[in-house]
Scaffold this active site. Structure first.
Site, PDB file in Angstrom:
ATOM      1  N   ASN A  53       1.923  -2.325   5.330  1.00 25.34           N
ATOM      2  CA  ASN A  53       1.359  -0.979   5.527  1.00 25.34           C
ATOM      3  C   ASN A  53      -0.083  -0.875   5.040  1.00 25.34           C
ATOM      4  OD1 ASN A  53       1.487   2.150   5.679  1.00 25.34           O
ATOM      5  ND2 ASN A  53       1.019   1.706   3.528  1.00 25.34           N
TER       6      ASN A  53
ATOM      7  N   TYR B  40     -12.349  -2.122  12.010  1.00 26.56           N
ATOM      8  CA  TYR B  40     -10.985  -1.728  11.609  1.00 26.56           C
ATOM      9  C   TYR B  40     -10.035  -1.967  12.792  1.00 26.56           C
ATOM     10  CZ  TYR B  40      -7.245   1.779  10.759  1.00 26.56           C
ATOM     11  OH  TYR B  40      -6.037   2.435  10.606  1.00 26.56           O
TER      12      TYR B  40
ATOM     13  N   GLY C  71       0.807  -1.221   0.000  1.00 25.52           N
ATOM     14  CA  GLY C  71       0.000   0.000   0.000  1.00 25.52           C
ATOM     15  C   GLY C  71       0.837   1.266   0.000  1.00 25.52           C
TER      16      GLY C  71
HETATM   17  N1  LIG Z   1      -4.032   7.889   8.109  1.00 28.67           N
HETATM   18  C1  LIG Z   1      -4.035   7.781   9.423  1.00 28.67           C
HETATM   19  O1  LIG Z   1      -4.377   8.717  10.172  1.00 28.67           O
HETATM   20  C2  LIG Z   1      -3.613   6.475  10.067  1.00 28.67           C
HETATM   21  C3  LIG Z   1      -3.636   6.379  11.469  1.00 28.67           C
HETATM   22  C4  LIG Z   1      -3.231   5.197  12.058  1.00 28.67           C
HETATM   23  C5  LIG Z   1      -2.806   4.135  11.268  1.00 28.67           C
HETATM   24  N2  LIG Z   1      -2.823   4.244   9.918  1.00 28.67           N
HETATM   25  C6  LIG Z   1      -2.389   3.091   9.117  1.00 28.67           C
HETATM   26  O2  LIG Z   1      -1.352   3.486   8.250  1.00 28.67           O
HETATM   27  C7  LIG Z   1      -1.399   2.695   7.057  1.00 28.67           C
HETATM   28  C8  LIG Z   1      -1.401   3.609   5.838  1.00 28.67           C
HETATM   29  O3  LIG Z   1      -2.522   4.473   5.929  1.00 28.67           O
HETATM   30  P1  LIG Z   1      -2.724   5.696   4.916  1.00 28.67           P
HETATM   31  O4  LIG Z   1      -3.493   6.716   5.663  1.00 28.67           O
HETATM   32  O5  LIG Z   1      -1.439   6.058   4.259  1.00 28.67           O
HETATM   33  O6  LIG Z   1      -3.688   4.996   3.847  1.00 28.67           O
HETATM   34  P2  LIG Z   1      -4.057   5.460   2.370  1.00 28.67           P
HETATM   35  O7  LIG Z   1      -5.447   4.963   2.146  1.00 28.67           O
HETATM   36  O8  LIG Z   1      -3.749   6.894   2.127  1.00 28.67           O
HETATM   37  O9  LIG Z   1      -3.037   4.649   1.446  1.00 28.67           O
HETATM   38  C9  LIG Z   1      -2.892   3.283   1.535  1.00 28.67           C
HETATM   39  C10 LIG Z   1      -2.737   2.642   0.156  1.00 28.67           C
HETATM   40  O10 LIG Z   1      -3.020   1.258   0.381  1.00 28.67           O
HETATM   41  C11 LIG Z   1      -3.626   0.756  -0.781  1.00 28.67           C
HETATM   42  N3  LIG Z   1      -4.373  -0.463  -0.462  1.00 28.67           N
HETATM   43  C12 LIG Z   1      -5.589  -0.544   0.147  1.00 28.67           C
HETATM   44  N4  LIG Z   1      -5.981  -1.839   0.177  1.00 28.67           N
HETATM   45  C13 LIG Z   1      -4.991  -2.561  -0.399  1.00 28.67           C
HETATM   46  C14 LIG Z   1      -4.820  -3.940  -0.689  1.00 28.67           C
HETATM   47  N5  LIG Z   1      -5.779  -4.834  -0.373  1.00 28.67           N
HETATM   48  N6  LIG Z   1      -3.679  -4.356  -1.289  1.00 28.67           N
HETATM   49  C15 LIG Z   1      -2.719  -3.457  -1.632  1.00 28.67           C
HETATM   50  N7  LIG Z   1      -2.831  -2.128  -1.412  1.00 28.67           N
HETATM   51  C16 LIG Z   1      -3.958  -1.689  -0.797  1.00 28.67           C
HETATM   52  C17 LIG Z   1      -4.535   1.874  -1.255  1.00 28.67           C
HETATM   53  O11 LIG Z   1      -4.819   1.721  -2.636  1.00 28.67           O
HETATM   54  C18 LIG Z   1      -3.708   3.106  -0.928  1.00 28.67           C
HETATM   55  O12 LIG Z   1      -2.977   3.569  -2.047  1.00 28.67           O
HETATM   56  C19 LIG Z   1      -2.639   1.816   7.181  1.00 28.67           C
HETATM   57  O13 LIG Z   1      -2.277   0.534   7.672  1.00 28.67           O
HETATM   58  C20 LIG Z   1      -3.481   2.552   8.197  1.00 28.67           C
HETATM   59  O14 LIG Z   1      -4.370   1.663   8.872  1.00 28.67           O
HETATM   60  C21 LIG Z   1      -3.199   5.395   9.301  1.00 28.67           C
END
Ligand SMILES: NC(=O)c1ccc[n+]([C@@H]2O[C@H](COP(=O)([O-])OP(=O)(O)OC[C@H]3O[C@@H](n4cnc5c(N)ncnc54)[C@H](O)[C@@H]3O)[C@@H](O)[C@H]2O)c1
Length: 247
Positions: free
Chosen positions: A83, A152, A13
């Site tokens: 990720n 989630y 991701g």
């Molecule tokens: N954004 C936040 O505030 C936050 C907070 C805590 C934890 N997180 C964690 O950080 C990580 C990244 O989050 P983000 O905000 O950058 O997410 P995001 O949605 O901006 O980007 C993540 C990417 O993952 C890809 N993706 C989704 N499902 C997928 C799959 N099945 N296979 C391959 N790729 C896939 C999406 O296409 C996207 O491009 C995640 O694990 C999220 O749970 C994020």
């Protein structure tokens, strides 16, 4: 110190957001990084942006056959960063109001996605007696929240438990497995609305460090956990959240 030259990483991701920041930081530390994303064009664009040490490898982490085929086609993976974790269908709804047919994607990406990628890289890591597995989790996986993210959070908690077991089962084979539990991250994509920006600016004020996290903040932690120097760190869940309260 913390030199990843000669190591090959896969960041799932990583076409945008936190994963893109992690990939960039690992490359800066010397690694070759496979850029995975569900959206193939996103993986290609990100790899293009990151330069010659980035290689696109699009697939769906929730589909084991696709994960296996893609990882078999790549060079051996030394560093896996799980990720991908936010399904495209994600919305904030309390458990009582979320229909049964919407549960799947949270568990598929956060539990099965991690299981699938670990399964595909772990034998090779053990055979080479060196491997680093890092799962990106969330405060939603370590504490209860009243913001409509229960399923989630269940998926994020499952990833944490799995890392602890993988750490114990493989500690004698040079493989470490750890989790980073993130606080709220800064979102800068063009699609983010003014309303969302206002909400996140408000939340940022509640973070003791006075700002939301960036992919680079998380990338530095990944570089450390992926390094030779972190060989004695395994089975841990590290909160990276600007000092926000965790339980
Ligand atoms: N954004 C936040 O505030 C936050 C907070 C805590 C934890 N997180 C964690 O950080 C990580 C990244 O989050 P983000 O905000 O950058 O997410 P995001 O949605 O901006 O980007 C993540 C990417 O993952 C890809 N993706 C989704 N499902 C997928 C799959 N099945 N296979 C391959 N790729 C896939 C999406 O296409 C996207 O491009 C995640 O694990 C999220 O749970 C994020």
């Amino acid at each position: 110190m913390f030199d990843l030259t000669g190591k090959t990483a896969l960041v799932t991701g990583s076409g945008q957001g936190v994963g893109l920041g992690i990939a960039r930081t690992l490359i800066d530390a010397g690694a070759i990084v496979y850029i995975n994303d569900l959206v193939a064009d996103r993986a290609l664009a990100a790899a293009n942006e990151l330069g010659p040490n980035a290689r696109p490898l699009p697939f769906d982490v929730a589909n084991f056959a696709d994960v296996e085929a893609a990882i078999l086609s790549a060079d051996p993976i030394d560093i896996l960063v799980n990720n991908a974790g936010i399904p495209p269908s994600m919305r904030a709804v309390k458990f009582r109001d979320l229909p049964r047919d919407e549960w799947g994607p949270y568990v598929d990406v956060n539990l099965y996605g991690v299981l699938n990628c670990v399964k595909a890289v772990l034998d090779g890591m053990c055979e080479r007696n060196w491997g680093r597995i890092i799962t990106i989790s969330s405060g939603a996986g370590t504490q209860g929240l009243n913001i409509g993210v229960s399923i989630y959070g269940a998926g994020k908690g499952a990833g944490i438990s799995f890392m602890r077991h993988i750490a114990m089962e493989n500690a004698g084979d040079g493989v470490t497995a750890n989790t980073l539990a993130l606080g709220l991250m800064q979102r800068d994509e063009p699609g983010i609305s003014e309303d969302q920006r206002t909400v996140t600016a408000k939340i940022a004020k509640t973070v003791p460090a006075g700002r939301l996290g960036t992919g680079t903040d998380i990338g530095y932690a990944c570089v450390y956990l992926a390094s030779e120097e972190a060989s004695w760190v395994t089975g841990q869940t590290i909160a990276i959240n600007g000092g926000s309260a965790t339980t």
